[in-house]
Motif scaffolding. Structure first.
Motif: not given
Length: 193
Positions: A30-31, A39-40, A67-72
């Motif tokens: 859950e979020a 974050k989780k 990973k950072k690029l995909m998240i952003d």
């Protein structure tokens, strides 16, 4: 493949998924919002992608920068309503599924140009999508033959019945991938590509 919510709820699938979740002591993660989800679960999410897609030709592990690029890149369009993770008792992700609001029609109307009208159409498509594009589904290898994916399929059905989604569009599926082809049999579907 277009996946429509079945006309009648699949009670057998819901019972099976509930039974499998109890048997292996699993639950849905859950979020409250996208930032909390990232974050989780973001690192664990990418770990599962690396483990489950390792045998697919041309796939390579994600680096920290990737990973950072995909998240952003995807943070603005991902809605936690269309993302689901199944976690064990230690909050380790064992299964995930992610869907995105389909932006194709909104972009086509402006021929790819980002005009003020196109921006409004994009925001509307993100906030109240009519079509959901299924991005990735993955199950850890040790849980693959245990029926855990049935819980994810039940969750996708719930996504289709809530919130005005007309249908979900799968991404490319190998014809020889019988496991994924069998998963779609639970839906009213149309093979159109």
């Amino acid at each position: 493949r277009k996946l429509y919510a079945p006309k009648e709820p699949d009670e057998r699938l819901k019972r099976l998924s509930s039974l499998m979740m109890k048997r292996y002591n699993l639950k849905f993660g859950e979020a409250k919002n996208t930032n909390e989800f990232i974050k989780k679960y973001a690192d664990k999410f990418f770990d599962i992608i690396d483990k489950t897609y390792v045998d697919i030709y041309g796939s390579v592990p994600f680096t920290k920068a990737t990973k950072k690029l995909m998240i952003d890149n995807f943070k603005l369009i991902v809605d936690v309503k269309y993302v689901s993770v199944i976690v064990d008792q230690d909050d380790n992700v064992v299964c995930f599924g992610i869907g995105f609001p389909s932006l194709g029609k909104a972009i086509q109307k402006s021929q790819g140009h980002l005009t003020p009208c196109a921006l409004i159409r994009l925001l509307k498509a993100i906030k109240k999508p009519k079509v959901l594009d299924l991005g990735l589904i993955g199950v850890l290898p040790e849980y693959q033959a245990k029926g855990i994916s049935s819980a994810m399929i039940a969750k996708i059905m719930d996504m289709l019945t809530d919130g005005g989604i007309e249908y979900a569009e799968t991404n490319l599926n190998l014809e020889t991938n019988t496991k994924i082809q069998n998963q779609w049999k639970s839906f009213d579907s149309v093979l159109h590509k």
